[in-house]
Design a protein around this motif. Structure first.
Motif, PDB file in Angstrom:
ATOM      1  N   TYR A   1      35.433  40.363  33.365  1.00 38.31           N
ATOM      2  CA  TYR A   1      35.496  40.323  32.182  1.00 38.31           C
ATOM      3  C   TYR A   1      36.892  39.534  31.724  1.00 38.31           C
ATOM      4  O   TYR A   1      37.506  39.727  30.561  1.00 38.31           O
ATOM      5  CB  TYR A   1      35.844  41.859  31.488  1.00 38.31           C
ATOM      6  CG  TYR A   1      34.476  42.606  31.765  1.00 38.31           C
ATOM      7  CD1 TYR A   1      34.322  43.478  32.976  1.00 38.31           C
ATOM      8  CD2 TYR A   1      33.284  42.166  31.263  1.00 38.31           C
ATOM      9  CE1 TYR A   1      33.214  44.131  33.247  1.00 38.31           C
ATOM     10  CE2 TYR A   1      31.976  42.937  31.231  1.00 38.31           C
ATOM     11  CZ  TYR A   1      32.010  43.776  32.340  1.00 38.31           C
ATOM     12  OH  TYR A   1      30.744  44.661  32.678  1.00 38.31           O
ATOM     13  N   TYR A   2      37.402  38.806  32.807  1.00 41.91           N
ATOM     14  CA  TYR A   2      38.757  38.099  32.497  1.00 41.91           C
ATOM     15  C   TYR A   2      38.490  36.673  32.443  1.00 41.91           C
ATOM     16  O   TYR A   2      37.724  35.956  33.154  1.00 41.91           O
ATOM     17  CB  TYR A   2      39.473  38.370  33.728  1.00 41.91           C
ATOM     18  CG  TYR A   2      40.203  40.037  33.791  1.00 41.91           C
ATOM     19  CD1 TYR A   2      39.415  40.848  34.382  1.00 41.91           C
ATOM     20  CD2 TYR A   2      41.468  40.027  33.404  1.00 41.91           C
ATOM     21  CE1 TYR A   2      39.987  42.175  34.496  1.00 41.91           C
ATOM     22  CE2 TYR A   2      42.131  41.373  33.545  1.00 41.91           C
ATOM     23  CZ  TYR A   2      41.334  42.425  33.918  1.00 41.91           C
ATOM     24  OH  TYR A   2      41.904  43.566  34.072  1.00 41.91           O
TER      25      TYR A   2
ATOM     26  N   ALA B   1      45.048  35.939  35.219  1.00 46.12           N
ATOM     27  CA  ALA B   1      43.801  36.712  34.743  1.00 46.12           C
ATOM     28  C   ALA B   1      44.215  37.609  33.568  1.00 46.12           C
ATOM     29  O   ALA B   1      45.033  38.317  33.680  1.00 46.12           O
ATOM     30  CB  ALA B   1      43.307  37.607  35.744  1.00 46.12           C
ATOM     31  N   TYR B   2      43.421  37.205  32.471  1.00 43.25           N
ATOM     32  CA  TYR B   2      43.935  37.873  31.468  1.00 43.25           C
ATOM     33  C   TYR B   2      42.620  38.487  30.667  1.00 43.25           C
ATOM     34  O   TYR B   2      41.585  37.796  30.643  1.00 43.25           O
ATOM     35  CB  TYR B   2      44.604  36.847  30.437  1.00 43.25           C
ATOM     36  CG  TYR B   2      44.862  37.443  28.902  1.00 43.25           C
ATOM     37  CD1 TYR B   2      43.999  37.035  27.939  1.00 43.25           C
ATOM     38  CD2 TYR B   2      46.277  37.919  28.791  1.00 43.25           C
ATOM     39  CE1 TYR B   2      44.274  37.805  26.762  1.00 43.25           C
ATOM     40  CE2 TYR B   2      46.491  38.605  27.582  1.00 43.25           C
ATOM     41  CZ  TYR B   2      45.372  38.345  26.325  1.00 43.25           C
ATOM     42  OH  TYR B   2      45.805  38.907  25.244  1.00 43.25           O
ATOM     43  N   ARG B   3      42.814  39.637  30.146  1.00 46.66           N
ATOM     44  CA  ARG B   3      41.794  40.430  29.138  1.00 46.66           C
ATOM     45  C   ARG B   3      42.451  41.095  28.029  1.00 46.66           C
ATOM     46  O   ARG B   3      43.687  41.967  28.418  1.00 46.66           O
ATOM     47  CB  ARG B   3      40.867  41.160  30.043  1.00 46.66           C
ATOM     48  CG  ARG B   3      39.687  42.143  29.244  1.00 46.66           C
ATOM     49  CD  ARG B   3      38.761  42.754  30.249  1.00 46.66           C
ATOM     50  NE  ARG B   3      39.550  43.727  30.970  1.00 46.66           N
ATOM     51  CZ  ARG B   3      39.440  44.961  30.628  1.00 46.66           C
ATOM     52  NH1 ARG B   3      38.930  45.335  29.458  1.00 46.66           N
ATOM     53  NH2 ARG B   3      40.132  46.073  31.281  1.00 46.66           N
ATOM     54  N   LEU B   4      41.978  40.955  26.972  1.00 39.09           N
ATOM     55  CA  LEU B   4      42.733  41.996  25.991  1.00 39.09           C
ATOM     56  C   LEU B   4      41.462  43.296  25.680  1.00 39.09           C
ATOM     57  O   LEU B   4      40.427  43.209  25.393  1.00 39.09           O
ATOM     58  CB  LEU B   4      42.299  41.061  24.641  1.00 39.09           C
ATOM     59  CG  LEU B   4      42.865  41.726  23.343  1.00 39.09           C
ATOM     60  CD1 LEU B   4      44.558  42.213  23.485  1.00 39.09           C
ATOM     61  CD2 LEU B   4      42.898  40.783  22.158  1.00 39.09           C
TER      62      LEU B   4
ATOM     63  N   ASP C   1      46.901  41.643  32.351  1.00 37.25           N
ATOM     64  CA  ASP C   1      47.617  40.221  32.427  1.00 37.25           C
ATOM     65  C   ASP C   1      48.110  40.293  33.955  1.00 37.25           C
ATOM     66  O   ASP C   1      49.246  41.005  34.116  1.00 37.25           O
ATOM     67  CB  ASP C   1      48.602  39.922  31.826  1.00 37.25           C
ATOM     68  CG  ASP C   1      49.095  38.493  31.543  1.00 37.25           C
ATOM     69  OD1 ASP C   1      50.199  38.265  31.154  1.00 37.25           O
ATOM     70  OD2 ASP C   1      48.408  37.575  32.400  1.00 37.25           O
ATOM     71  N   TYR C   2      47.375  39.432  34.903  1.00 41.90           N
ATOM     72  CA  TYR C   2      47.880  39.371  36.444  1.00 41.90           C
ATOM     73  C   TYR C   2      48.189  38.166  36.937  1.00 41.90           C
ATOM     74  O   TYR C   2      47.470  37.132  36.266  1.00 41.90           O
ATOM     75  CB  TYR C   2      46.676  40.238  37.096  1.00 41.90           C
ATOM     76  CG  TYR C   2      46.279  41.572  36.775  1.00 41.90           C
ATOM     77  CD1 TYR C   2      45.330  41.840  35.969  1.00 41.90           C
ATOM     78  CD2 TYR C   2      47.080  42.838  37.113  1.00 41.90           C
ATOM     79  CE1 TYR C   2      44.838  43.105  35.657  1.00 41.90           C
ATOM     80  CE2 TYR C   2      46.844  43.992  36.645  1.00 41.90           C
ATOM     81  CZ  TYR C   2      45.719  44.093  36.143  1.00 41.90           C
ATOM     82  OH  TYR C   2      45.304  45.335  35.689  1.00 41.90           O
TER      83      TYR C   2
END
Length: 120
Positions: free
Chosen positions: A31-32, A98-101, A108-109
């Protein structure tokens, strides 16, 4: 432990190729959105390429268009950056992000980076 680990960097001659990998552990990348960034000595970190969570959308910096290809294999929980026709100006430490809201926060990794050196 949640982490991203980049690999595949190294020393390559101009015109050569490398494939960088960004592997996630402790969480799934499904999902990122994933981005590749790079930072050369004395310069600010810049975006190189990114790919949506589904893999259906990709973007590239003008400086790498036509030479780099980003892809992802969610089954392997890994994102790749294929780099062809490398130039000395591609020399940098490459990082994946890697980013997901989420509904209430951002996720945020960053990885630790892998060195790419293009030189004869």
């Amino acid at each position: 432990q949640l982490q991203l680990v980049e690999s595949g960097g190294g020393l390559v001659q101009p015109g050569g190729s490398l494939r960088l990998s960004c592997a996630a552990s402790g969480f799934t990348l499904d999902y990122y959105a994933i981005g590749w960034f790079r930072q050369a000595p004395g310069k600010e970190r810049e975006g190189v390429s990114c790919i949506s969570s589904s893999g259906g959308s990709t973007n590239y910096a003008d400086s790498v268009k036509g030479r780099f290809t980003i892809s992802r294999d969610n089954a392997k929980n890994t994102v790749y950056l294929q780099m062809n026709s490398l130039k000395p100006e591609d020399t940098a430490v490459y990082y994946c992000n890697a980013y997901r809201l989420g509904p209430s926060r951002e996720f945020d990794y960053w990885g630790q980076g892998t060195q790419v050196t293009v030189s004869s």
